[in-house]
Write a protein that holds these residues in place. Structure first.
Motif, PDB file in Angstrom:
ATOM      1  N   ALA A 179      -6.030   4.072   0.514  1.00  0.00           N
ATOM      2  CA  ALA A 179      -5.230   3.594   1.646  1.00  0.00           C
ATOM      3  C   ALA A 179      -6.145   3.540   2.861  1.00  0.00           C
ATOM      4  O   ALA A 179      -6.791   4.525   3.194  1.00  0.00           O
ATOM      5  N   GLU A 180      -6.166   2.374   3.511  1.00  0.00           N
ATOM      6  CA  GLU A 180      -7.107   2.195   4.615  1.00  0.00           C
ATOM      7  C   GLU A 180      -6.617   2.794   5.925  1.00  0.00           C
ATOM      8  O   GLU A 180      -7.403   3.011   6.843  1.00  0.00           O
ATOM      9  N   ASP A 181      -5.330   3.044   6.031  1.00  0.00           N
ATOM     10  CA  ASP A 181      -4.792   3.649   7.245  1.00  0.00           C
ATOM     11  C   ASP A 181      -3.473   4.336   6.911  1.00  0.00           C
ATOM     12  O   ASP A 181      -3.041   4.372   5.754  1.00  0.00           O
ATOM     13  N   GLU A 182      -2.813   4.860   7.943  1.00  0.00           N
ATOM     14  CA  GLU A 182      -1.587   5.623   7.718  1.00  0.00           C
ATOM     15  C   GLU A 182      -0.456   4.742   7.190  1.00  0.00           C
ATOM     16  O   GLU A 182       0.331   5.158   6.341  1.00  0.00           O
ATOM     17  N   ASN A 183      -0.367   3.515   7.695  1.00  0.00           N
ATOM     18  CA  ASN A 183       0.677   2.623   7.200  1.00  0.00           C
ATOM     19  C   ASN A 183       0.502   2.338   5.711  1.00  0.00           C
ATOM     20  O   ASN A 183       1.472   2.336   4.941  1.00  0.00           O
ATOM     21  N   ALA A 184      -0.732   2.074   5.305  1.00  0.00           N
ATOM     22  CA  ALA A 184      -0.997   1.820   3.891  1.00  0.00           C
ATOM     23  C   ALA A 184      -0.703   3.074   3.056  1.00  0.00           C
ATOM     24  O   ALA A 184      -0.212   2.980   1.922  1.00  0.00           O
ATOM     25  N   PHE A 185      -1.003   4.227   3.623  1.00  0.00           N
ATOM     26  CA  PHE A 185      -0.716   5.470   2.915  1.00  0.00           C
ATOM     27  C   PHE A 185       0.783   5.607   2.656  1.00  0.00           C
ATOM     28  O   PHE A 185       1.212   5.924   1.540  1.00  0.00           O
ATOM     29  N   PHE A 186       1.595   5.345   3.671  1.00  0.00           N
ATOM     30  CA  PHE A 186       3.034   5.505   3.490  1.00  0.00           C
ATOM     31  C   PHE A 186       3.621   4.418   2.599  1.00  0.00           C
ATOM     32  O   PHE A 186       4.644   4.634   1.949  1.00  0.00           O
ATOM     33  N   ALA A 187       2.990   3.281   2.557  1.00  0.00           N
ATOM     34  CA  ALA A 187       3.419   2.271   1.588  1.00  0.00           C
ATOM     35  C   ALA A 187       3.202   2.796   0.169  1.00  0.00           C
ATOM     36  O   ALA A 187       4.020   2.568  -0.734  1.00  0.00           O
ATOM     37  N   LEU A 188       2.098   3.516  -0.026  1.00  0.00           N
ATOM     38  CA  LEU A 188       1.815   4.117  -1.328  1.00  0.00           C
ATOM     39  C   LEU A 188       2.836   5.216  -1.647  1.00  0.00           C
ATOM     40  O   LEU A 188       3.328   5.314  -2.781  1.00  0.00           O
ATOM     41  N   VAL A 189       3.159   6.018  -0.649  1.00  0.00           N
ATOM     42  CA  VAL A 189       4.181   7.056  -0.847  1.00  0.00           C
ATOM     43  C   VAL A 189       5.502   6.413  -1.253  1.00  0.00           C
ATOM     44  O   VAL A 189       6.166   6.853  -2.198  1.00  0.00           O
ATOM     45  N   ASP A 190       5.861   5.355  -0.539  1.00  0.00           N
ATOM     46  CA  ASP A 190       7.112   4.660  -0.831  1.00  0.00           C
ATOM     47  C   ASP A 190       7.135   4.152  -2.273  1.00  0.00           C
ATOM     48  O   ASP A 190       8.137   4.272  -2.974  1.00  0.00           O
ATOM     49  N   ALA A 191       6.016   3.606  -2.720  1.00  0.00           N
ATOM     50  CA  ALA A 191       5.943   3.100  -4.093  1.00  0.00           C
ATOM     51  C   ALA A 191       6.137   4.232  -5.104  1.00  0.00           C
ATOM     52  O   ALA A 191       6.811   4.059  -6.127  1.00  0.00           O
ATOM     53  N   ARG A 192       5.539   5.385  -4.835  1.00  0.00           N
ATOM     54  CA  ARG A 192       5.683   6.524  -5.745  1.00  0.00           C
ATOM     55  C   ARG A 192       7.134   7.001  -5.806  1.00  0.00           C
ATOM     56  O   ARG A 192       7.653   7.347  -6.864  1.00  0.00           O
TER      57      ARG A 192
END
Length: 308
Positions: free
Chosen positions: A222-235
């Motif tokens: 994840a390149e930033d916090e938004n991308a990180f939370f998109a990953l969390v959402d997917a999980r």
């Protein structure tokens, strides 16, 4: 109505809010839509944890909580640390718990069946993240408030549209749910407005620069916090509880340097805020415990906060 502290700063966080907090948001409207245990068991009755939308239901587990208000009542509405937000969550959840019982008691007296709905839950504050809690529990673990009415056995028993009697009960629930927030909500909203500019503080921005590298070091792409939370959402959408717990631990580790900067800044702001709003804070500190005791006695419930 959502408050400013519940609104995440970026689109990725908004997506996370959909996955993590949708049931909690519904609770503010439908927390009253629950059934009834005997009064003697209200404080020990855990409710089933809601599932991530579109995912299989998670097993119900009793919430780990502590009971009673903190010695510093003002800390309930002016949290400066993640640990401090647990009491703030307890305050908000207690109002929803009172609303749930107000509807239940009214419906029972009138012979009505309340539609099934999510139980009152503790709702995390993302503007002041509780990293210790995330490290221990991860993302996606909804914590029900103990003492809620049990959920209606079958929503088929309730009418599709509430009739006049049930509408009266729902109105009673809304009124009961606002008794406590009316005491502190305006002051607390100003406090979170005071915290908002910290997102652009130079020291905070410098601390955030290390976040992507920390994620990469933990094999999180994840390149930033938004991308990180998109990953969390997917999980979470995939009902990957283990992945949600792992990402929570990674987030706690990688955000620790940022919180190390933000927490002292919040405390400095709190000192100034307390001085500028001394009279308003004194009123809240006087009124809040009285209102909590009144609601505890009226509905035979207890004030609780989430615990590790």
């Amino acid at each position: 109505m959502p408050r400013p502290d519940r609104i995440p700063p970026g689109p990725g966080l908004r997506r996370l809010g959909v996955a993590l907090l949708c049931a909690a948001a519904l609770t503010s409207v439908l927390s009253a839509c629950t059934g009834a245990p005997e009064a003697a068991t209200r404080q020990q009755q855990p409710a089933a944890a809601p599932a991530v939308p579109g995912a299989p239901a998670a097993p119900s587990v009793p919430a780990k909580v502590s009971y009673g208000m903190p010695a510093d009542v003002s800390a309930l509405i002016l949290p400066t640390s993640g640990e401090g937000t647990r009491s703030t969550q307890g305050l908000d959840a207690f109002a929803r718990l009172a609303a749930a019982w107000a509807v239940h008691d009214c419906a029972r007296k009138r012979g009505e069946t309340v539609p099934d709905g999510p139980p009152p839950m503790f709702t995390r504050l993302f503007s002041v993240p509780d990293l210790d809690y995330l490290r221990a529990h991860g993302f996606g673990e909804a914590v029900d408030v103990p003492g809620a009415p049990p959920r209606t056995p079958s929503s088929a028993q309730a009418p599709a549209e509430p009739g006049p009697e049930l509408r009266t009960c729902l109105a009673e629930g809304r009124t009961a749910g606002q008794e406590l927030p009316r005491v502190y909500q305006a002051l607390q909203a100003r406090w979170f407005e005071e915290l908002a500019p910290l997102a652009h503080d130079p020291e905070v921005l410098r601390a955030r620069e290390g976040f992507p590298g920390c994620l990469a070091a933990h094999d999180v792409r994840a390149e930033d916090e938004n991308a990180f939370f998109a990953l969390v959402d997917a999980r979470l959408q995939a009902a990957d509880a283990q992945g949600g717990r792992r990402l929570g631990a990674v987030y706690a580790t990688c955000m620790a340097p940022v919180e190390a900067v933000r927490e002292p800044l919040r405390k400095q702001l709190a000192e100034r805020f307390r001085a500028e709003h001394r009279a308003e804070i004194a009123t809240v500190v006087t009124e809040l415990p009285k209102r909590v005791r009144e609601l505890e006695q009226r509905y035979r419930i207890r004030f609780s906060v989430p615990a590790l």
